[in-house]
Design a protein around this motif. Structure first.
Motif, PDB file in Angstrom:
ATOM      1  N   SER A 133       5.518   0.861  -1.684  1.00 54.57           N
ATOM      2  CA  SER A 133       6.870   0.922  -2.164  1.00 54.57           C
ATOM      3  C   SER A 133       7.123   0.755  -3.505  1.00 54.57           C
ATOM      4  CB  SER A 133       7.562  -0.115  -1.404  1.00 54.57           C
ATOM      5  OG  SER A 133       7.049  -1.540  -1.917  1.00 54.57           O
ATOM      6  N   ALA A 134       6.032   0.227  -4.439  1.00 51.89           N
ATOM      7  CA  ALA A 134       6.388  -0.131  -5.958  1.00 51.89           C
ATOM      8  C   ALA A 134       5.564   1.259  -6.505  1.00 51.89           C
ATOM      9  CB  ALA A 134       5.508  -1.388  -6.512  1.00 51.89           C
ATOM     10  N   ARG A 135       6.115   1.498  -7.584  1.00 50.19           N
ATOM     11  CA  ARG A 135       5.531   2.625  -8.393  1.00 50.19           C
ATOM     12  C   ARG A 135       4.379   2.241  -9.168  1.00 50.19           C
ATOM     13  NH1 ARG A 135       4.571   7.836  -8.290  1.00 50.19           N
ATOM     14  NH2 ARG A 135       3.634   8.276 -10.245  1.00 50.19           N
ATOM     15  N   HIS A 136       3.004   3.086  -8.692  1.00 55.06           N
ATOM     16  CA  HIS A 136       1.949   2.726  -9.666  1.00 55.06           C
ATOM     17  C   HIS A 136       1.763   4.001 -10.398  1.00 55.06           C
ATOM     18  CE1 HIS A 136       0.854  -0.837  -7.370  1.00 55.06           C
ATOM     19  NE2 HIS A 136       1.527  -0.232  -6.222  1.00 55.06           N
ATOM     20  N   ASP A 137       1.230   4.073 -11.619  1.00 55.87           N
ATOM     21  CA  ASP A 137       0.854   5.137 -12.538  1.00 55.87           C
ATOM     22  C   ASP A 137      -0.702   5.260 -12.053  1.00 55.87           C
ATOM     23  OD1 ASP A 137       3.157   5.801 -13.632  1.00 55.87           O
ATOM     24  OD2 ASP A 137       3.125   4.002 -15.065  1.00 55.87           O
ATOM     25  N   VAL A 138      -1.239   5.854 -11.085  1.00 55.15           N
ATOM     26  CA  VAL A 138      -2.564   6.130 -10.789  1.00 55.15           C
ATOM     27  C   VAL A 138      -2.998   7.368 -11.064  1.00 55.15           C
ATOM     28  CG1 VAL A 138      -2.376   4.376  -9.093  1.00 55.15           C
ATOM     29  CG2 VAL A 138      -1.767   6.503  -8.235  1.00 55.15           C
ATOM     30  N   ASP A 139      -4.264   7.464 -11.248  1.00 54.94           N
ATOM     31  CA  ASP A 139      -5.012   8.659 -11.209  1.00 54.94           C
ATOM     32  C   ASP A 139      -5.716   9.122  -9.690  1.00 54.94           C
ATOM     33  OD1 ASP A 139      -4.822   9.382 -14.028  1.00 54.94           O
ATOM     34  OD2 ASP A 139      -6.055   7.632 -14.252  1.00 54.94           O
ATOM     35  N   ALA A 140      -6.010   8.022  -8.815  1.00 47.36           N
ATOM     36  CA  ALA A 140      -6.690   8.196  -7.652  1.00 47.36           C
ATOM     37  C   ALA A 140      -6.129   6.791  -6.837  1.00 47.36           C
ATOM     38  CB  ALA A 140      -7.956   8.338  -7.975  1.00 47.36           C
ATOM     39  N   ILE A 141      -6.280   7.318  -5.418  1.00 47.72           N
ATOM     40  CA  ILE A 141      -6.047   6.379  -4.531  1.00 47.72           C
ATOM     41  C   ILE A 141      -7.032   6.297  -3.467  1.00 47.72           C
ATOM     42  CG2 ILE A 141      -4.386   5.477  -2.574  1.00 47.72           C
ATOM     43  CD1 ILE A 141      -2.151   6.505  -4.181  1.00 47.72           C
ATOM     44  N   LEU A 142      -7.705   5.112  -3.285  1.00 42.71           N
ATOM     45  CA  LEU A 142      -8.793   4.915  -2.275  1.00 42.71           C
ATOM     46  C   LEU A 142      -8.285   4.255  -1.042  1.00 42.71           C
ATOM     47  CD1 LEU A 142     -11.567   3.589  -4.593  1.00 42.71           C
ATOM     48  CD2 LEU A 142     -10.639   5.920  -4.323  1.00 42.71           C
ATOM     49  N   VAL A 143      -8.461   4.813   0.058  1.00 42.00           N
ATOM     50  CA  VAL A 143      -7.930   4.156   1.248  1.00 42.00           C
ATOM     51  C   VAL A 143      -9.212   3.986   2.249  1.00 42.00           C
ATOM     52  CG1 VAL A 143      -5.612   4.970   1.445  1.00 42.00           C
ATOM     53  CG2 VAL A 143      -7.383   6.561   2.430  1.00 42.00           C
ATOM     54  N   ASP A 144      -9.235   2.884   3.101  1.00 45.30           N
ATOM     55  CA  ASP A 144     -10.501   2.660   4.322  1.00 45.30           C
ATOM     56  C   ASP A 144      -9.547   1.862   5.295  1.00 45.30           C
ATOM     57  OD1 ASP A 144     -12.364   2.229   5.758  1.00 45.30           O
ATOM     58  OD2 ASP A 144     -13.720   1.312   4.108  1.00 45.30           O
ATOM     59  N   PRO A 145      -8.832   2.658   6.185  1.00 53.05           N
ATOM     60  CA  PRO A 145      -7.846   1.854   7.176  1.00 53.05           C
ATOM     61  C   PRO A 145      -8.670   1.550   8.439  1.00 53.05           C
ATOM     62  CG  PRO A 145      -7.577   4.373   7.332  1.00 53.05           C
ATOM     63  CD  PRO A 145      -8.532   3.879   5.963  1.00 53.05           C
ATOM     64  N   PRO A 146      -8.184   0.771   9.203  1.00 52.17           N
ATOM     65  CA  PRO A 146      -8.828   0.499  10.614  1.00 52.17           C
ATOM     66  C   PRO A 146      -8.252   1.709  11.334  1.00 52.17           C
ATOM     67  CG  PRO A 146      -6.624  -0.651  10.295  1.00 52.17           C
ATOM     68  CD  PRO A 146      -7.020  -0.113   8.990  1.00 52.17           C
ATOM     69  N   ARG A 147      -8.926   1.548  12.637  1.00 50.35           N
ATOM     70  CA  ARG A 147      -9.314   2.594  13.659  1.00 50.35           C
ATOM     71  C   ARG A 147      -7.798   3.222  13.791  1.00 50.35           C
ATOM     72  NH1 ARG A 147     -14.081   2.670  15.980  1.00 50.35           N
ATOM     73  NH2 ARG A 147     -13.423   4.437  17.486  1.00 50.35           N
ATOM     74  N   ARG A 148      -6.735   2.775  13.820  1.00 45.92           N
ATOM     75  CA  ARG A 148      -5.480   3.427  13.959  1.00 45.92           C
ATOM     76  C   ARG A 148      -5.126   4.245  12.873  1.00 45.92           C
ATOM     77  NH1 ARG A 148      -3.915  -2.056  13.165  1.00 45.92           N
ATOM     78  NH2 ARG A 148      -2.885  -2.433  11.073  1.00 45.92           N
ATOM     79  N   GLY A 149      -5.867   4.388  11.682  1.00 44.11           N
ATOM     80  CA  GLY A 149      -5.594   4.969  10.564  1.00 44.11           C
ATOM     81  C   GLY A 149      -4.338   4.721   9.741  1.00 44.11           C
ATOM     82  N   LEU A 150      -3.949   5.915   9.057  1.00 40.79           N
ATOM     83  CA  LEU A 150      -2.624   5.694   7.951  1.00 40.79           C
ATOM     84  C   LEU A 150      -1.193   5.592   8.844  1.00 40.79           C
ATOM     85  CD1 LEU A 150      -3.944   7.834   4.985  1.00 40.79           C
ATOM     86  CD2 LEU A 150      -4.180   5.306   5.511  1.00 40.79           C
ATOM     87  N   SER A 151      -0.463   4.881   8.681  1.00 44.52           N
ATOM     88  CA  SER A 151       0.851   4.981   9.166  1.00 44.52           C
ATOM     89  C   SER A 151       1.599   6.187   8.430  1.00 44.52           C
ATOM     90  CB  SER A 151       1.474   3.711   9.028  1.00 44.52           C
ATOM     91  OG  SER A 151       2.056   3.402   7.859  1.00 44.52           O
ATOM     92  N   PRO A 152       2.553   6.730   9.193  1.00 46.68           N
ATOM     93  CA  PRO A 152       3.283   7.859   8.624  1.00 46.68           C
ATOM     94  C   PRO A 152       3.953   7.183   7.117  1.00 46.68           C
ATOM     95  CG  PRO A 152       3.974   7.346  10.996  1.00 46.68           C
ATOM     96  CD  PRO A 152       3.129   6.386  10.468  1.00 46.68           C
ATOM     97  N   GLN A 153       4.649   5.745   7.153  1.00 47.41           N
ATOM     98  CA  GLN A 153       5.193   5.416   5.949  1.00 47.41           C
ATOM     99  C   GLN A 153       3.883   5.442   4.723  1.00 47.41           C
ATOM    100  OE1 GLN A 153       5.248   3.781   9.069  1.00 47.41           O
ATOM    101  NE2 GLN A 153       7.253   4.431   9.370  1.00 47.41           N
TER     102      GLN A 153
END
Length: 447
Positions: A133-153
């Motif tokens: 919800s906060a703005r990040h000046d990023v080049d890359a994002i890494l995600v490793d969520p639980p089994r339910r995956g990423l929420s729509p949000q």
């Protein structure tokens, strides 16, 4: 030794934050010699096979190098960071890292490990939704969520950050397929999909997907003529622009050939998929709207419980300060597990008409956050990957220029996947129950 309590019938296997009872509350853990250590804590996520986890991190590091040509100074946001092994490794390579995981422990174990090893890293106990919800000046994002995956949000928030590269580690193919479908519509293109055997001698195989920013979404056209465009609306695209959403179906339609002046004839709610009509020019909206109002709409929806074979619901719907007449007919298509796939045929187009009417007769639409059952919705998200309202406009029939036009959109793939998952789970429970009965009958001394 730590104790974690779990609410009875909770959909998640793991319960609340564990409370240490015996032994150390934290322990330094190295994946391989020469790499920074991270802190293992009760309930925190640590890979079981250090060497294989290190190879996975090698692959992510190589993907970053291939894209950017460097790690030093690279701006990286890691969500679901767990114990922080990857974030600490990248920080040691000179990357500017923000690591976030909602698991709560003070002081933050990732920050503690970084400070003890002289590494510059920002860590937080924020949920992925809050972190994005906060703005990040990023080049890359890494995600490793639980089994339910990423929420729509999270998926929408990830797109709003506009990273050039996303690395997604998944432990569940069902939620991964659902998430990739949405991310591709949000403008990310998978560059590679690689299976990883993270726990040898088990059936647990994870997947690493590298995505890069790509072409904007083009909706699937179901029907087109000189006046009308019918497209297949994805669930998580609002029909028209909404402030909190990165894009809309209208914007995507206007990118189609000869559709730059298109306007919607009707709107499907965010979370609803299926046939959506657009007039190519504003002057055609009135005649198309009239034809739609006089036409036939057929929705597919999965509702809680076993509905009657058919029925008619007549109940007024609030519209501002007024109550408006509304009728919805329905037919049960089939029983799936202990729930019902229903064809809903609204005679009007009142706001939330189908969802309100079905909830009124005790069969709320599954996945419906507004009128549905919160515990059932949570269970279906955790166990069957349903993170949207199970409502799909499958068929429209209307008369235009003296001819009957029928437009059809197959059930959205993520909804088909939910039905398959539910059917498999019900079949497994039935087999287990029958086996228990047979075993009880075979017990010596029982009559």
């Amino acid at each position: 030794v730590a104790l974690s309590s779990r609410a009875e019938r909770a959909p998640q296997v793991l319960g609340q934050t564990p409370r240490p009872l015996l032994g150390k509350a934290t322990e330094a853990h190295h994946l391989l010699p020469g790499l920074p250590y991270h802190l293992a804590i009760p309930g925190g996520f640590v890979q079981a096979h250090p060497a294989q986890a290190s190879r996975l991190h090698d692959a992510i590091e190589q993907a970053l190098l291939a894209k950017f040509g460097r790690l030093n100074g690279l701006r990286i946001l890691e969500l679901y960071a767990g114990a922080g092994a990857l974030s600490l490794r990248l920080a040691a390579r000179g990357a500017t890292v923000v690591a976030s995981d909602s698991f709560s422990m003070q002081p933050n174990p990732i920050e503690t490990a970084a400070r003890a090893q002289g590494l510059s890293l920002t860590a937080s106990n924020l949920s992925a939704e809050t972190a994005l919800s906060a703005r990040h000046d990023v080049d890359a994002i890494l995600v490793d969520p639980p089994r339910r995956g990423l929420s729509p949000q999270v998926r929408a928030g990830l797109a709003a950050q506009a990273p050039e590269l996303v690395a997604y580690v998944s432990c569940e193919p069902l939620s991964l397929a659902r998430d990739l479908s949405h991310l591709m519509r949000l403008g990310f293109t998978p560059q590679s999909v690689t299976p990883w055997d993270m726990i040898p001698l088990s059936d647990a195989v994870e997947t690493l997907v590298i995505l890069a920013s790509g072409e904007p979404f083009r909706p699937r056209v179901l029907y087109a003529d000189a006046e009308l465009l019918a497209v297949d609306k994805p669930a998580f695209f609002p029909t028209t622009p909404q402030g909190e959403q990165a894009t809309s179906l209208l914007e995507a339609v206007r990118r189609l050939p000869d559709a730059g002046d298109s306007v919607p004839v009707h709107r499907l709610d965010l979370g609803t998929s299926g046939v959506c009509l657009f007039a190519r020019t504003p002057d055609k909206v009135e005649v198309l709207s009239r034809a739609l109002a006089e036409g036939h709409k057929e929705y597919l929806t999965l509702v809680q419980g076993i509905a009657r074979k058919k029925g008619r619901i007549e109940r007024k719907i609030p519209d501002g300060a007024k109550l408006r007449h509304a009728v919805t007919r329905y037919e049960r298509d089939r029983v799936v597990g202990t729930h019902s796939l229903v064809r809903a045929l609204p005679e009007q187009g009142r706001r939330h008409q189908i969802r309100r009417h079905l909830a009124h007769i005790g069969h709320p639409v599954l996945g419906d956050a507004r009128y549905g059952n919160p515990s059932a919705n949570r269970f279906f998200e955790e166990r069957h990957g349903l993170d949207r309202t199970f409502l799909h406009l499958e068929r429209l029939r209307l008369v235009l220029n003296g001819q009957t036009l029928e437009i059809h959109a197959e059930l959205a793939p993520e909804l088909e996947a939910t039905l398959r998952s539910l059917a498999r789970a019900h079949a497994a429970r039935r087999v287990s129950s029958e086996s228990s009965v047979e075993a009880e009958k075979a017990t010596p001394g029982r009559e």
